[in-house]
Structure formats: C-alpha cells, structure tokens
Design an enzyme around this catalytic site. Structure first.
Site, PDB file in Angstrom:
ATOM      1  CB  VAL A  19      40.173  42.143  39.569  1.00  0.00           C
ATOM      2  CG1 VAL A  19      40.251  43.416  40.393  1.00  0.00           C
ATOM      3  CG2 VAL A  19      41.525  41.435  39.560  1.00  0.00           C
ATOM      4  CD  GLU A  20      36.046  44.351  36.016  1.00  0.00           C
ATOM      5  OE1 GLU A  20      34.989  44.977  35.805  1.00  0.00           O
ATOM      6  OE2 GLU A  20      36.915  44.175  35.135  1.00  0.00           O
ATOM      7  CG  HIS A  21      30.639  40.896  38.189  1.00  0.00           C
ATOM      8  ND1 HIS A  21      29.261  40.915  38.267  1.00  0.00           N
ATOM      9  CD2 HIS A  21      30.982  42.177  37.914  1.00  0.00           C
ATOM     10  CE1 HIS A  21      28.800  42.130  38.024  1.00  0.00           C
ATOM     11  NE2 HIS A  21      29.841  42.914  37.808  1.00  0.00           N
TER      12      HIS A  21
END
Length: 358
Positions: A161-163
């Site tokens: 969900v981030e990088h």
C-alpha cells in the site's frame, strides 16, 4: 411638532444603547463561565524567578536538550547517500513516491494529511509521523513493531500500500543498475563485498534521518537561556508537568519511549470522532491487554505536524490538548491551561537546515 427633532433622536439612540447593554449583561454578564473563559485567554506575561528555578530543576529530571545528546559517528558518505535515497522515487515500484512524499522535509517531516497515498494511490490506515527526531524513539511505527529507524525504513518500501516494492531483491537489482548509486554505495560501504543490499539501503536512509535534530527554543531554555521561552510557555510547561503529561512524554524526544492505551478514561473515538476504530497493538499480538495501545508520539514540532493522533482525526492542537487531558489524565483542563500548554508545545518547534531539504 418637530422642533425638538435632535433631542428626540438623542433619546432614541440612548434608549437603544441601554437596551443593548441590558441584553449583553443578561446574555453574558451573568455567565461567570463565559467571563472566566474570556479572561483566561489573556496571555501570561510574568513568571516568578523562584518558580522558574524550581521548574528548571524538574525539567532537568524529565527532559534532555538536543545539544546534550552524544555525537553520532556516521560518515558524510552515508548521510549523502541516505539523503539521495530518501528523495528518490525509484524506491517505489511505479516510481511515483519517495520517502519524502509522506515525510516532507519542507513541512517538518510530515505531509499534513490524515492518511497518505502510496505508489498505487491507495491510502494507508495510519497517519504518517514525522521523521524529525525519530531516531530518539525507543521503537518505530504506531504499534512499535520496528526497533529503530533503519528497520522502519524497510517497512514502507516493501508495503504494497506504500512503496509497493515486490521484494528486497527487486530493489537491489534496480539500484545496482544505476551508475551513480554504484559509486555512492561503494564510498559509503567500502568494506562490503556487495555494497548495494537492502540492509545498506535502509542503513543509509537511517543515517540521514539521524541528522534531523534541530534545536528548539525549549532546548535553549534547558541549556540555560532563561529568556528563550516566554512566561506563557513556562506556565504551560508547569501545567504539563503538574498534570502528569510527563508520564508518557518525557526524555529528549518528549515521547516515543513506550506503548500506552489511548483512552485510559474513556473511548478515544468518542472524543476524536474517528471514522475507524483502530485496535492498535492488539492487531499484532491479539492480546486483550494490548487493545487500543499505541506508541506515545514524540511532541517535538507538534505545532507543525498536524493532524493529530494515529488516524489524523484531530486538526487543531488545542483540541488535541483538551482530549489528552480528558482521556489520559482524567483532568478537564481550564481554557487558560489549554492555552498555556499549547504555547509551551509551540516552543518545541524547530526546522532543519536547508542542506537536508531537496
């Protein structure tokens, strides 16, 4: 009939004035609570010298200034590499975000939004805390699952969900193909058989983050400059200590050293109006005693790192202070106390030098 027109107008205006005064008196004059709140907003301008001496003695027990911390033995090559990695969007799968996207160096290490979008524009489920002073904390993330900033740096990189980087090997291969990184990693890690590894990537980012320790006016006051803080701020520090806020918010970072239940004296979401009830550490341990526990945040730069709490549910610092008084120390702070504590917290504001910004 209208010879006395001027006198009549005067009498009419006088009557209106009297009516307005009577209305205001009955509306506000008899309300002692309103009067008290209005008078409490007056800024405190004096602080007794003896009282300050006692306050300083207490503060020296509970806190530490940035300048008193041991010097870090980190090479300039590692710091330069860490900075480049911190700002590099190639550390996300689709090359859309960098560490700086959520932890912006120009806005005190945060993005000032409740939840941050990742590489695929999907939003995370917890607020992005500041990276300023983060290395001073005993643990990282809102649930404390990482031991230091180096371990923390790897979490968002591999988080889908981030990088959204698929694996450590994926990122290693990507960076090994960049000539500039080949040179910089070799200079920063000259004794490594393979300089570009996931471990050296996160180590370098941590090296950069460990430089983010700007000196605030509170630090200057702790170091002996009695004029560095205003009387209002000193009064706020007094209220802060006397109301046991220092139980969780102490040390050099004024927090970040323990896990604590959010809502010791009530359900936090009833006060924060949170849209989602987050179970905190319980989601990791499944232990009932860990329900609604979170890492206590450090308070440095809290003036600039809004919105507040693990879900960014509260926008104003004054509201956060009131909520903490009710939920954590079971004390309905007066308006004067709220304003004083808020003033003190603003004395913790400090920005990093431009050399750490892109």
């Amino acid at each position: 009939m209208f010879k006395n027109k001027g006198g009549i107008i005067y009498l009419v205006l006088l009557a209106i004035t009297i009516i307005v005064v009577i209305f205001l008196y009955f509306q506000y004059g008899g309300d002692s609570e309103v009067n008290e709140q209005l008078s409490n907003k007056a800024e405190i301008t004096t602080f007794d010298a003896e009282k300050e001496k006692e306050l300083k003695e207490k503060a020296d027990i509970f806190f530490a200034s940035v300048s008193s911390l041991p010097k870090q033995d980190i090479s300039s090559e590692k710091v330069a590499l860490g900075k480049k990695l911190f700002f590099d969007k190639r550390l996300s799968k689709n090359e859309t975000i960098s560490c700086n996207s959520c932890h912006n160096m120009n806005t005190y290490g945060v993005d000032n939004i409740a939840l941050s979008p990742g590489d695929t524009e999907e939003f995370g489920n917890r607020n992005s805390p500041t990276v300023f002073y983060a290395h001073m904390h005993a643990m990282q993330f809102w649930d404390g699952r990482a031991k230091d900033v180096e371990e923390q740096a790897g979490g968002p990189i591999l988080n889908p969900v981030e990088h959204n980087i698929p694996s450590e090997a994926f990122l290693e291969e990507r960076l090994r193909g960049i000539e500039e990184y080949q040179t910089m990693f070799a200079a920063a890690y000259p004794d490594s058989a393979e300089a570009i590894t996931f471990a050296t990537i996160t180590n370098a980012i941590g090296a950069f983050e460990r430089q983010l320790n700007p000196v605030s006016r509170f630090d200057e006051w702790l170091d002996g400059d009695s004029e560095a803080m205003t009387a209002q701020e000193k009064e706020g520090l007094t209220v802060f200590i006397n109301n046991a806020c220092i139980t969780c918010h102490n040390g050099a970072a004024l927090g970040g050293n323990m896990l604590q239940k959010f809502g010791l004296n009530g359900d936090y979401w009833e006060h924060t109006m949170s849209e989602v009830i987050d179970n905190g550490v319980y989601d990791l341990t499944k232990e009932e005693r860990d329900k609604f526990k979170f890492k206590t945040p450090g308070l440095r730069n809290v003036e600039k790192t809004y919105p507040y709490f693990h879900d960014g549910s509260v926008e104003k610092l004054e509201d956060a202070v009131r909520i903490m008084g009710k939920l954590q120390v079971a004390n309905e702070l007066t308006e004067e106390e709220v304003q004083s504590v808020t003033a003190f917290l603003k004395a913790l504001t400090a920005d990093v030098d431009d050399e750490f910004k892109e």
